[in-house]
Design a protein around this motif. Sequence first.
Motif, short mmCIF file in Angstrom:
data_model
loop_
_atom_site.label_atom_id
_atom_site.label_comp_id
_atom_site.label_asym_id
_atom_site.label_seq_id
_atom_site.Cartn_x
_atom_site.Cartn_y
_atom_site.Cartn_z
N LYS A 112 51.95 30.45 44.62
CA LYS A 112 51.18 29.51 43.81
C LYS A 112 49.93 30.19 43.27
N LEU A 165 46.44 29.70 41.07
CA LEU A 165 45.46 28.79 40.49
C LEU A 165 44.73 29.52 39.38
N TYR A 190 56.32 31.87 39.22
CA TYR A 190 55.21 31.35 40.02
C TYR A 190 55.04 29.84 39.79
N GLU A 245 44.73 22.53 46.79
CA GLU A 245 46.05 23.09 46.47
C GLU A 245 46.43 24.27 47.35
N PRO A 256 46.10 27.68 47.00
CA PRO A 256 46.91 28.67 46.27
C PRO A 256 47.01 29.99 47.02
#
Length: 227
Positions: free
Chosen positions: A4, A6, A27, A45, A47
């Motif tokens: 992940k 960001l 991704y 989140e 990331p």
Amino acid sequence: MKYKILVIEDDDDIREMLQNYFKKDGYEVVLAEDGVQGVNCARDEKPDIILLDVMMPAMDGYEALSEIRKFSDVPVIMLTAKGEQMDKVFGFNKGCDDYVVKPFDLIELSLRIKAVLRRGSVHSLSSEIIYKDLVLNENEFTLYKDGEEIKLTKKEFDILSLLLKNQGKIFSTRNLYESVWNEEYLENDNSVLTHIRNLREKLDDTVKNSRYIKTIWGVGYKIEKDI
């Protein structure tokens, strides 16, 4: 594993370009339009890596990075139009892991992201290193000194880990840079010096009376074997 990313970027076009490119590259991409939103996304989140623009209104990239470092050691690559050496040093002092100057090549940026993520994955294969009153755990990406945790950036952790695993061996600035950054060293690049200085401050380790990182003047750095 799907990583992940960001992206914290106030330019709509760049944000959309990065989102489209990295989604196609496999991704998961999370977007934030400014530093305040970016800090909140980093917290919520979780990331695996952050692409962080420097020049943003309300809260710039350096401020955002300082806030993120209060709760996370996630790797951060700064994206900026600033290319002067002191700007890079300032970014590394704040805790970033890499620094890419705009306009950047997407393929090069992708390779830098993969290199940072690859360095992070090495920690899952390693174990605990005990040196004097230091306990470095590569599985958990933690460092404790005399029982108290010390927060390190990814680069600081990698440098210290490399020196601890090679006690007694002298690493030149070039050796350290190319081993940790996985890039060719350029003369007059002060990245290693900056990170060594930051490490010493966090370890309360002075050059003259060092318990950990020794400077071999004109040669490089080492950690003495713990006898």
